[in-house]
Design a protein around this motif. Sequence first.
Motif, PDB file in Angstrom:
ATOM      1  N   TYR A 293      -0.294 -45.903  -5.740  1.00  0.00           N
ATOM      2  CA  TYR A 293      -0.062 -44.847  -4.879  1.00  0.00           C
ATOM      3  C   TYR A 293      -0.326 -44.620  -3.558  1.00  0.00           C
ATOM      4  CZ  TYR A 293      -3.816 -43.511  -8.341  1.00  0.00           C
ATOM      5  OH  TYR A 293      -4.194 -43.320  -9.530  1.00  0.00           O
TER       6      TYR A 293
ATOM      7  N   ASN B 127       2.701 -60.923  -6.402  1.00  0.00           N
ATOM      8  CA  ASN B 127       1.556 -60.198  -6.795  1.00  0.00           C
ATOM      9  C   ASN B 127       1.565 -61.907  -8.404  1.00  0.00           C
ATOM     10  OD1 ASN B 127      -0.267 -59.251  -8.493  1.00  0.00           O
ATOM     11  ND2 ASN B 127       1.711 -58.076 -10.084  1.00  0.00           N
TER      12      ASN B 127
ATOM     13  N   MET C  39      -5.417 -54.641 -12.701  1.00  0.00           N
ATOM     14  CA  MET C  39      -4.753 -52.930 -13.202  1.00  0.00           C
ATOM     15  C   MET C  39      -5.259 -52.823 -11.969  1.00  0.00           C
ATOM     16  SD  MET C  39      -3.182 -52.000 -15.289  1.00  0.00           S
ATOM     17  CE  MET C  39      -1.688 -50.437 -16.082  1.00  0.00           C
ATOM     18  N   LYS C  40      -6.286 -52.661 -11.037  1.00  0.00           N
ATOM     19  CA  LYS C  40      -7.397 -51.656  -9.582  1.00  0.00           C
ATOM     20  C   LYS C  40      -5.711 -51.341  -9.159  1.00  0.00           C
ATOM     21  CE  LYS C  40     -11.696 -51.588 -11.338  1.00  0.00           C
ATOM     22  NZ  LYS C  40     -13.310 -50.883 -10.931  1.00  0.00           N
ATOM     23  N   THR C  41      -5.471 -53.050  -8.692  1.00  0.00           N
ATOM     24  CA  THR C  41      -5.046 -53.306  -7.653  1.00  0.00           C
ATOM     25  C   THR C  41      -3.525 -53.207  -7.953  1.00  0.00           C
ATOM     26  OG1 THR C  41      -5.669 -55.256  -7.676  1.00  0.00           O
ATOM     27  CG2 THR C  41      -3.719 -55.016  -6.590  1.00  0.00           C
TER      28      THR C  41
ATOM     29  N   ASN D 212      -2.330 -49.501  -9.871  1.00  0.00           N
ATOM     30  CA  ASN D 212      -3.061 -48.058  -9.561  1.00  0.00           C
ATOM     31  C   ASN D 212      -3.129 -48.272  -8.004  1.00  0.00           C
ATOM     32  OD1 ASN D 212      -2.799 -47.994 -12.046  1.00  0.00           O
ATOM     33  ND2 ASN D 212      -5.319 -47.948 -12.245  1.00  0.00           N
ATOM     34  N   LYS D 213      -3.716 -48.790  -7.303  1.00  0.00           N
ATOM     35  CA  LYS D 213      -3.818 -48.906  -4.985  1.00  0.00           C
ATOM     36  C   LYS D 213      -2.276 -48.647  -5.396  1.00  0.00           C
ATOM     37  CE  LYS D 213      -8.456 -50.521  -5.378  1.00  0.00           C
ATOM     38  NZ  LYS D 213      -9.262 -51.124  -4.187  1.00  0.00           N
TER      39      LYS D 213
ATOM     40  N   THR E 152      -1.847 -64.045  -8.288  1.00  0.00           N
ATOM     41  CA  THR E 152      -2.280 -64.237  -9.964  1.00  0.00           C
ATOM     42  C   THR E 152      -2.438 -65.298 -10.544  1.00  0.00           C
ATOM     43  OG1 THR E 152      -1.358 -61.614 -10.035  1.00  0.00           O
ATOM     44  CG2 THR E 152      -2.062 -63.018 -12.380  1.00  0.00           C
TER      45      THR E 152
END
Length: 73
Positions: free
Chosen positions: A9, A65, A1-3, A5-6, A69
């Motif tokens: 952004y 992705n 999930m952090k990827t 969000n990056k 993944t």
Amino acid sequence: MKTINKLVYVFFLLTVFLINAQPSQPSQPPAGGVGGSGTGAPASPIDMYVYALGIIAVMFIAFFNKKYTGKKA
């Protein structure tokens, strides 16, 4: 999930830069010039394909992705 969000952004940051990339055109030409008719803005052939390139970029992001993944698991 952090990827994700990056990526979101970075997408918004690049969008802001692209929106503000060109200064606005003056509303009236300077007085005394004879000049031609038209806006005077340079024609850019990539303008016709902006939406298509955006869709292709999103498809590439989704494809890679999904590809990377799948290898982690």
